[in-house]
Design a protein around this motif. Structure first.
Motif, PDB file in Angstrom:
ATOM      1  N   ASN B  61      -2.097  90.589 -11.278  1.00 54.24           N
ATOM      2  CA  ASN B  61      -2.190  91.993 -11.658  1.00 54.24           C
ATOM      3  C   ASN B  61      -0.838  92.687 -11.761  1.00 54.24           C
ATOM      4  O   ASN B  61      -0.725  93.717 -12.415  1.00 54.24           O
ATOM      5  CB  ASN B  61      -3.093  92.745 -10.677  1.00 54.24           C
ATOM      6  N   HIS B  62       0.190  92.136 -11.114  1.00 54.36           N
ATOM      7  CA  HIS B  62       1.482  92.824 -11.173  1.00 54.36           C
ATOM      8  C   HIS B  62       2.067  92.795 -12.580  1.00 54.36           C
ATOM      9  O   HIS B  62       2.883  93.619 -12.931  1.00 54.36           O
ATOM     10  CB  HIS B  62       2.441  92.285 -10.102  1.00 54.36           C
ATOM     11  N   TYR B  63       1.602  91.861 -13.412  1.00 51.62           N
ATOM     12  CA  TYR B  63       2.091  91.826 -14.793  1.00 51.62           C
ATOM     13  C   TYR B  63       1.751  93.101 -15.546  1.00 51.62           C
ATOM     14  O   TYR B  63       2.502  93.545 -16.404  1.00 51.62           O
ATOM     15  CB  TYR B  63       1.489  90.637 -15.552  1.00 51.62           C
ATOM     16  N   VAL B  64       0.578  93.685 -15.247  1.00 51.89           N
ATOM     17  CA  VAL B  64       0.200  94.911 -15.954  1.00 51.89           C
ATOM     18  C   VAL B  64       0.482  96.146 -15.110  1.00 51.89           C
ATOM     19  O   VAL B  64       0.114  97.248 -15.491  1.00 51.89           O
ATOM     20  CB  VAL B  64      -1.283  94.880 -16.396  1.00 51.89           C
ATOM     21  N   GLY B  65       1.117  95.934 -13.964  1.00 56.46           N
ATOM     22  CA  GLY B  65       1.572  97.073 -13.167  1.00 56.46           C
ATOM     23  C   GLY B  65       0.549  97.615 -12.188  1.00 56.46           C
ATOM     24  O   GLY B  65       0.668  98.750 -11.727  1.00 56.46           O
ATOM     25  N   MET B  66      -0.470  96.808 -11.852  1.00 55.57           N
ATOM     26  CA  MET B  66      -1.444  97.290 -10.867  1.00 55.57           C
ATOM     27  C   MET B  66      -0.847  97.179  -9.477  1.00 55.57           C
ATOM     28  O   MET B  66      -0.019  96.320  -9.197  1.00 55.57           O
ATOM     29  CB  MET B  66      -2.734  96.448 -10.971  1.00 55.57           C
ATOM     30  N   LYS B  67      -1.315  98.076  -8.619  1.00 59.77           N
ATOM     31  CA  LYS B  67      -0.792  98.091  -7.248  1.00 59.77           C
ATOM     32  C   LYS B  67      -1.271  96.855  -6.495  1.00 59.77           C
ATOM     33  O   LYS B  67      -2.311  96.286  -6.823  1.00 59.77           O
ATOM     34  CB  LYS B  67      -1.295  99.334  -6.517  1.00 59.77           C
ATOM     35  N   TYR B  68      -0.509  96.483  -5.469  1.00 64.64           N
ATOM     36  CA  TYR B  68      -0.970  95.406  -4.600  1.00 64.64           C
ATOM     37  C   TYR B  68      -2.175  95.912  -3.828  1.00 64.64           C
ATOM     38  O   TYR B  68      -2.184  97.058  -3.346  1.00 64.64           O
ATOM     39  CB  TYR B  68       0.148  94.973  -3.643  1.00 64.64           C
ATOM     40  N   TYR B 127      -7.002 102.231  -9.011  1.00 64.58           N
ATOM     41  CA  TYR B 127      -6.437 100.882  -9.003  1.00 64.58           C
ATOM     42  C   TYR B 127      -6.238 100.366 -10.431  1.00 64.58           C
ATOM     43  O   TYR B 127      -5.230  99.746 -10.750  1.00 64.58           O
ATOM     44  CB  TYR B 127      -7.381  99.971  -8.205  1.00 64.58           C
ATOM     45  N   GLY B 128      -7.195 100.687 -11.288  1.00 55.82           N
ATOM     46  CA  GLY B 128      -7.156 100.149 -12.648  1.00 55.82           C
ATOM     47  C   GLY B 128      -6.369 100.980 -13.625  1.00 55.82           C
ATOM     48  O   GLY B 128      -6.042 100.509 -14.716  1.00 55.82           O
ATOM     49  N   HIS B 129      -6.097 102.236 -13.270  1.00 58.48           N
ATOM     50  CA  HIS B 129      -5.437 103.122 -14.237  1.00 58.48           C
ATOM     51  C   HIS B 129      -4.058 103.611 -13.830  1.00 58.48           C
ATOM     52  O   HIS B 129      -3.235 103.909 -14.681  1.00 58.48           O
ATOM     53  CB  HIS B 129      -6.335 104.341 -14.527  1.00 58.48           C
ATOM     54  N   ASN B 130      -3.834 103.721 -12.536  1.00 55.76           N
ATOM     55  CA  ASN B 130      -2.534 104.227 -12.095  1.00 55.76           C
ATOM     56  C   ASN B 130      -1.537 103.078 -12.078  1.00 55.76           C
ATOM     57  O   ASN B 130      -1.298 102.450 -11.055  1.00 55.76           O
ATOM     58  CB  ASN B 130      -2.677 104.864 -10.705  1.00 55.76           C
ATOM     59  N   LEU B 131      -0.980 102.773 -13.256  1.00 51.31           N
ATOM     60  CA  LEU B 131      -0.156 101.576 -13.402  1.00 51.31           C
ATOM     61  C   LEU B 131       1.323 101.917 -13.274  1.00 51.31           C
ATOM     62  O   LEU B 131       1.754 103.030 -13.573  1.00 51.31           O
ATOM     63  CB  LEU B 131      -0.427 100.935 -14.760  1.00 51.31           C
ATOM     64  N   ASP B 132       2.062 100.929 -12.829  1.00 54.41           N
ATOM     65  CA  ASP B 132       3.507 101.076 -12.708  1.00 54.41           C
ATOM     66  C   ASP B 132       4.097 101.280 -14.107  1.00 54.41           C
ATOM     67  O   ASP B 132       3.889 100.458 -15.004  1.00 54.41           O
ATOM     68  CB  ASP B 132       4.061  99.785 -12.075  1.00 54.41           C
ATOM     69  N   PRO B 133       4.851 102.366 -14.313  1.00 52.43           N
ATOM     70  CA  PRO B 133       5.416 102.593 -15.652  1.00 52.43           C
ATOM     71  C   PRO B 133       6.387 101.489 -16.068  1.00 52.43           C
ATOM     72  O   PRO B 133       6.648 101.305 -17.258  1.00 52.43           O
ATOM     73  CB  PRO B 133       6.122 103.947 -15.517  1.00 52.43           C
ATOM     74  N   ALA B 135       5.789  98.386 -15.732  1.00 51.69           N
ATOM     75  CA  ALA B 135       5.001  97.155 -15.834  1.00 51.69           C
ATOM     76  C   ALA B 135       5.521  96.240 -16.942  1.00 51.69           C
ATOM     77  O   ALA B 135       5.997  96.707 -17.983  1.00 51.69           O
ATOM     78  CB  ALA B 135       3.544  97.494 -16.094  1.00 51.69           C
ATOM     79  N   ILE B 136       5.404  94.929 -16.691  1.00 53.17           N
ATOM     80  CA  ILE B 136       5.936  93.939 -17.616  1.00 53.17           C
ATOM     81  C   ILE B 136       5.139  93.940 -18.925  1.00 53.17           C
ATOM     82  O   ILE B 136       5.699  93.873 -20.011  1.00 53.17           O
ATOM     83  CB  ILE B 136       5.856  92.552 -16.957  1.00 53.17           C
ATOM     84  N   LEU B 137       3.835  93.993 -18.808  1.00 48.92           N
ATOM     85  CA  LEU B 137       2.969  93.954 -19.984  1.00 48.92           C
ATOM     86  C   LEU B 137       2.288  95.309 -20.133  1.00 48.92           C
ATOM     87  O   LEU B 137       1.758  95.845 -19.158  1.00 48.92           O
ATOM     88  CB  LEU B 137       1.901  92.862 -19.825  1.00 48.92           C
ATOM     89  N   LYS B 138       2.345  95.851 -21.355  1.00 48.24           N
ATOM     90  CA  LYS B 138       1.688  97.132 -21.600  1.00 48.24           C
ATOM     91  C   LYS B 138       0.661  96.940 -22.705  1.00 48.24           C
ATOM     92  O   LYS B 138       0.980  96.444 -23.775  1.00 48.24           O
ATOM     93  CB  LYS B 138       2.706  98.193 -22.012  1.00 48.24           C
ATOM     94  N   PHE B 139      -0.566  97.339 -22.436  1.00 44.56           N
ATOM     95  CA  PHE B 139      -1.629  97.211 -23.436  1.00 44.56           C
ATOM     96  C   PHE B 139      -2.203  98.589 -23.719  1.00 44.56           C
ATOM     97  O   PHE B 139      -2.339  99.408 -22.806  1.00 44.56           O
ATOM     98  CB  PHE B 139      -2.748  96.294 -22.924  1.00 44.56           C
ATOM     99  N   THR B 140      -2.499  98.826 -24.968  1.00 49.66           N
ATOM    100  CA  THR B 140      -3.099 100.115 -25.327  1.00 49.66           C
ATOM    101  C   THR B 140      -4.479  99.892 -25.930  1.00 49.66           C
ATOM    102  O   THR B 140      -4.757  98.835 -26.487  1.00 49.66           O
ATOM    103  CB  THR B 140      -2.230 100.866 -26.345  1.00 49.66           C
ATOM    104  N   ASN B 141      -5.302 100.909 -25.804  1.00 46.56           N
ATOM    105  CA  ASN B 141      -6.615 100.889 -26.444  1.00 46.56           C
ATOM    106  C   ASN B 141      -6.424 101.141 -27.938  1.00 46.56           C
ATOM    107  O   ASN B 141      -5.364 101.598 -28.363  1.00 46.56           O
ATOM    108  CB  ASN B 141      -7.499 101.984 -25.834  1.00 46.56           C
ATOM    109  N   PRO B 142      -7.467 100.861 -28.746  1.00 49.11           N
ATOM    110  CA  PRO B 142      -7.338 101.099 -30.199  1.00 49.11           C
ATOM    111  C   PRO B 142      -6.920 102.535 -30.519  1.00 49.11           C
ATOM    112  O   PRO B 142      -6.218 102.767 -31.502  1.00 49.11           O
ATOM    113  CB  PRO B 142      -8.749 100.818 -30.722  1.00 49.11           C
TER     114      PRO B 142
END
Ligand SMILES: [Cu+2]
Lengths: 656, 196
Positions: B61-68, B127-133, B135-142
């Motif tokens: 999860n750290h790849y997308v910036g989720m907290k431990y 947990y799922g939305h408050n991501l580290d700015p 973050a290594i991988l950033k994904f966006t919705n359509p």
């Protein structure tokens, strides 16, 4: 003129076609439905597992490779007696002691005969033992980690060939010498060989809980060449059989001089009797230097110690313990059937296969019907111990294994074939050609009371045209035959690493479930472990620098290091913090005079780097570990020998 | 002691099963995890479904910036106390109270459970939305907004290469059963009332 030439060419072509049609029996020519039928028998679907493990020795590569049967797929090469850059075995500080001997660091050997540990005469899948032939050693491979965890050197021995075979409950692993030598070694004329050189048969005890090996005793035998060996089982449990050649005790041009006697011997050793004698204080302790190397899975480190003494036993001192069974003619393999009754002497220069009877041997001993003696060891009469002869089965019999259904399978080197014959009636029932020049063969469990008689693997010495050419050196290979029916059927050729000298096989289920996935970090007792990134540091001790480093997807900690100087000895102690199956990391640094480290999850490994030039030198992860593997890198700044750059290290921050 | 009170006593004790069994389980399946990663949520802790799963979930999860996933969150202190208190109240009611109190306890538990579930949802959302700015991988919705990685509240859902499953476990069953049984106690108490 031109037309005549064309006609001749056509005729030659035709004759070739006819020649190959004549060989239509061999599977090479199989096509269509028949070939696909064979293919199905070795096809293991993607994601499926093979039914058997095969541990195939690498011969001169000094290693042991792990294959799956029936697919013939190679899974792993386990480094044993040779350095292996792929796994840093013999390069990193932790495993260098494994290759220590009384002759110093010996990073190569010739590995011949693997044997799987047994309980009650059946394979138990705990360990594989294998011999180093050249600088005599016996290694133990732990089948939870598939790593070499112990190597014991064999003193007073040379050409450690009749090794390594285990007794019915893995009480002992034997290491018989092929070459007789002066014991102890000394400077003496070679021509005085006869009567002065001796052959040591070494019995190594195996501790049942830990597997630790120790030399219990060495039986000092006459100066023959001890070629191969096999333990008794069932009724003959407690005995060990060794084939010999050069009973002439020749010391030059052995191909002629050691082939003069019509019969050599199989030496039958009642090891239980000798064990009892030794336990009661018998035997003579003699000085002998040999190394004992043990790898510890908690410190992830091997230690080597040199021992100075070994207990020897003169067979003449233990009456009733050793007998010689005359066997024609320069027997090579010495193989005992699953019942323990029959001892097969594969006389490599004999046209026949000689089979001795254990029961008859005991009778002859009881009635003291001896034909004479050799250096005080009784020789039995050939006729008194003979169970039967397989007449003219082929040329150059080498090795026999058994399927557990009353059949023996013998390889014939000269006629290049496997021959199936029936125990008791001694009739030949089937034969299949090998491509080419087969040495050993292996039936999984064929070396135990319970063979799994489904397949036989032939291990061939040459392949010539069987594969795409690769220059003068072409691969050696193994061949898989289905032996579940009345007739053997060739299913598969597969290339092997080094020389496939001998193999041991067992059902995968015996081993699979016990295979380790990771090393628990909390059990890591390596003296230089860092169990978290907070523990990482760089410590200078005079001209030695210890870097306590960790790896995790996808970075090293620390990744910037300064204050190292030219002329320092820099030890990278790298701990892999991962606790996930199949996530190793690697590391090396430019100019490192070693191999990369491949560090398993939870493991610590160390390599030594001696920077010779000022500069800023990168290191990186050498095993593709994650999406950000390429970013897994760092730098070490190396300053001049007299510079006063302070020692600093960091991760994710500025170093100043 | 009346039958309905005995049943109420059972109802009050049942939620204590939460101290024996996990409340919830979140499982993550992906091709490269032949053994899926899994995490149990207990009344007072997280635990691995297989050794080191939480550590490995964190690593992924750290790849997308989720907290431990923290060692402890405040709820793990509050929830056990809440369950102990409500069980105690339930026991007291079982001994002292009449059937109307049973309904009160049932309603209390329903309210608290909904509050707990809502809190769980909030935690998941955070947990799922408050991501580290960073973050290594950033994904966006359509629609261009940042993709969230919230596990399903209940049921199964595809999140990138993972199939995430979120289902109640035995502990939740004990809690639910306690509530159902308290309602039965109320209902029986009510039915037998005229006989008193
Ligand atoms: Cu890496």
């Amino acid at each position: 003129m031109n037309n005549i030439f064309k006609t001749i060419t056509a005729l030659v072509g035709l004759s070739l076609v006819f020649t190959s049609c004549n060989n239509g029996n061999s599977s090479r020519q199989k096509s269509g439905a028949l070939a696909s039928n064979v293919a199905e028998k070795v096809y293991v679907q993607p994601g499926e597992h093979d039914e058997f493990y095969a541990f195939v020795s690498g011969g001169f590569s000094g290693q042991l490779s792990v294959y799956g049967l029936p697919s013939g797929r190679l899974f792993k090469v386990i480094p044993v007696f040779s350095q292996d850059a792929e796994k840093a075995y013999g390069y990193n500080e932790e495993t260098k002691p494994m290759l220590n001997t009384s002759h110093g660091f010996i990073p190569w050997d010739d590995s011949h005969h693997p044997d799987i540990s047994q309980t009650n005469g059946e394979l138990d899948g705990r360990w594989v033992f294998i011999n180093g032939n050249n600088t005599p050693r016996i290694a133990k491979i732990d089948l939870t980690t598939f790593e070499t965890t112990e190597i014991i050197e064999i003193p007073n021995s040379a050409g450690n060939h009749s090794s390594s075979f285990v007794t019915e409950n893995t009480e002992y692993v034997v290491a018989g010498t092929r070459f007789s030598v002066p014991i102890p070694q000394k400077d003496m004329p070679i021509k005085d060989y006869k009567g002065n050189f001796k052959g040591a048969l070494t019995f190594i005890s195996v501790a049942q809980e830990t597997g630790e090996m120790n030399i219990k005793f060495q039986l000092i035998m006459p100066g023959f060449d001890y070629d191969l060996a096999h333990p008794g089982r069932g009724n003959s449990h407690g005995w060990f059989f060794f084939s010999t050649y050069n009973s002439e005790e020749a010391n030059t041009l052995l191909e002629v001089n050691a082939s003069q006697n019509d019969k050599d011997f199989i030496a039958a050793v009642n090891w239980k009797k000798i064990e009892e004698y030794v336990n009661n204080g018998g035997g003579t302790k003699v000085p002998a230097k040999y190394a004992h190397n043990v790898y510890n899975d908690h410190t992830h480190t091997a230690s080597s110690k040199i021992l100075n003494e070994v207990l020897t036993v003169n067979p003449a001192e233990v009456p009733g313990a050793v007998f010689l069974l005359p066997t024609p003619k320069s027997p090579h393999g010495c193989d005992v059937d699953p019942s323990g009754e029959y001892i097969v002497g594969n006389g490599k220069l004999s046209a026949n296969l000689t089979v001795h009877s254990f029961t008859k041997m005991l009778d002859a001993i009881k009635n003291e019907k001896f034909a004479g003696d050799a250096y005080g060891i009784p020789i039995l009469n050939f006729e008194d111990v003979l169970a039967g002869t397989v007449e003219q089965p082929g040329l150059g019999p080498l090795h026999t294994e058994f399927d557990g259904n009353g059949y023996g399978y013998t390889t014939f080197f000269i006629s290049s074939e496997v021959v199936k014959w029936k125990l008791g009636t001694w009739e030949v029932v089937d034969r299949q050609p090998c491509y080419y020049s087969v040495g050993h063969l292996m039936i999984p469990g064929g070396n135990s009371r319970k063979p799994f008689g489904k397949y036989v693997v032939a291990m061939n010495k040459i392949t010539k045209d069987r594969y795409l050419p690769t220059g003068p050196e072409v691969t050696q290979s193994a061949q898989l035959y289905d032996i579940s029916g009345d007739k053997m059927e060739l299913l598969l050729d597969f290339p092997t690493v080094g020389e496939p000298h001998y193999a041991a096989g067992c059902p995968a289920d015996l081993i699979k479930a016990n295979s380790k996935k990771i090393f628990p970090l909390e059990e890591n007792d390596h003296p230089y472990v860092s169990k978290s990134e907070a523990d990482t540091k760089v410590v200078r001790d005079g001209k030695t620098v210890h870097i306590y480093m960790t790896t995790i997807r996808s970075h090293f900690s620390p990744d910037n290091i300064e204050g190292v100087k030219v002329g320092d000895k820099v030890y990278f102690h790298v701990t892999n913090l991962e606790q996930d199956y199949d996530v190793p990391h690697g590391i090396s640094i430019i100019g490192a005079n070693t191999s990369e480290l491949l560090i398993m999850p939870g493991q610590t490994e160390t390599f030594l780097w001696e920077p010779k030039e000022e500069g800023v030198w990168p290191f990186y992860c050498t095993d593709f570990c994650s999406a950000l593997h390429q970013e897994m890198q760092g730098y070490v700044r190396v300053s001049g020998e007299n510079a006063n750059t302070p020692l600093k290290w960091s991760l994710g921050g500025d170093i100043e | 002691m009346k039958k309905s009170n005995v049943i109420m006593l059972v109802a009050a004790i049942l939620p204590l099963g939460l101290f024996l069994f996990p409340l919830w389980k979140i499982t993550l399946e992906a091709p490269q995890y032949p053994t899926p990663l899994g995490m149990y949520i207990h009344i007072n802790d997280f635990s691995d479904a297989n050794p080191h799963d939480i550590k490995n979930i964190n690593l992924m999860n750290h790849y997308v910036g989720m907290k431990y996933i923290p060692e402890a969150i405040p709820e793990f202190k509050i929830f056990p106390i809440g369950i102990l208190l409500t069980s105690l109240i339930g026991v007291l009611i079982a001994f002292k109270g009449d059937y109307k109190w049973f309904l009160g306890w049932f309603i209390l538990m329903v309210v608290l459970s909904i509050a707990g579930l809502y809190d769980f949802y909030l935690w998941e959302h955070e947990y799922g939305h408050n991501l580290d700015p960073k973050a290594i991988l950033k994904f966006t919705n359509p629609d261009g907004t940042q993709m969230g990685f919230q596990p399903p509240f209940f049921g199964s859902k595809q999140i990138l290469n993972f199939r995430a499953h979120s289902y109640p476990q035995l502990g939740a069953l004990f809690l639910g059963l306690g509530m159902v049984v308290s309602f039965i106690a109320f209902w029986m108490g009510k039915r037998t009332k005229p006989l008193v």
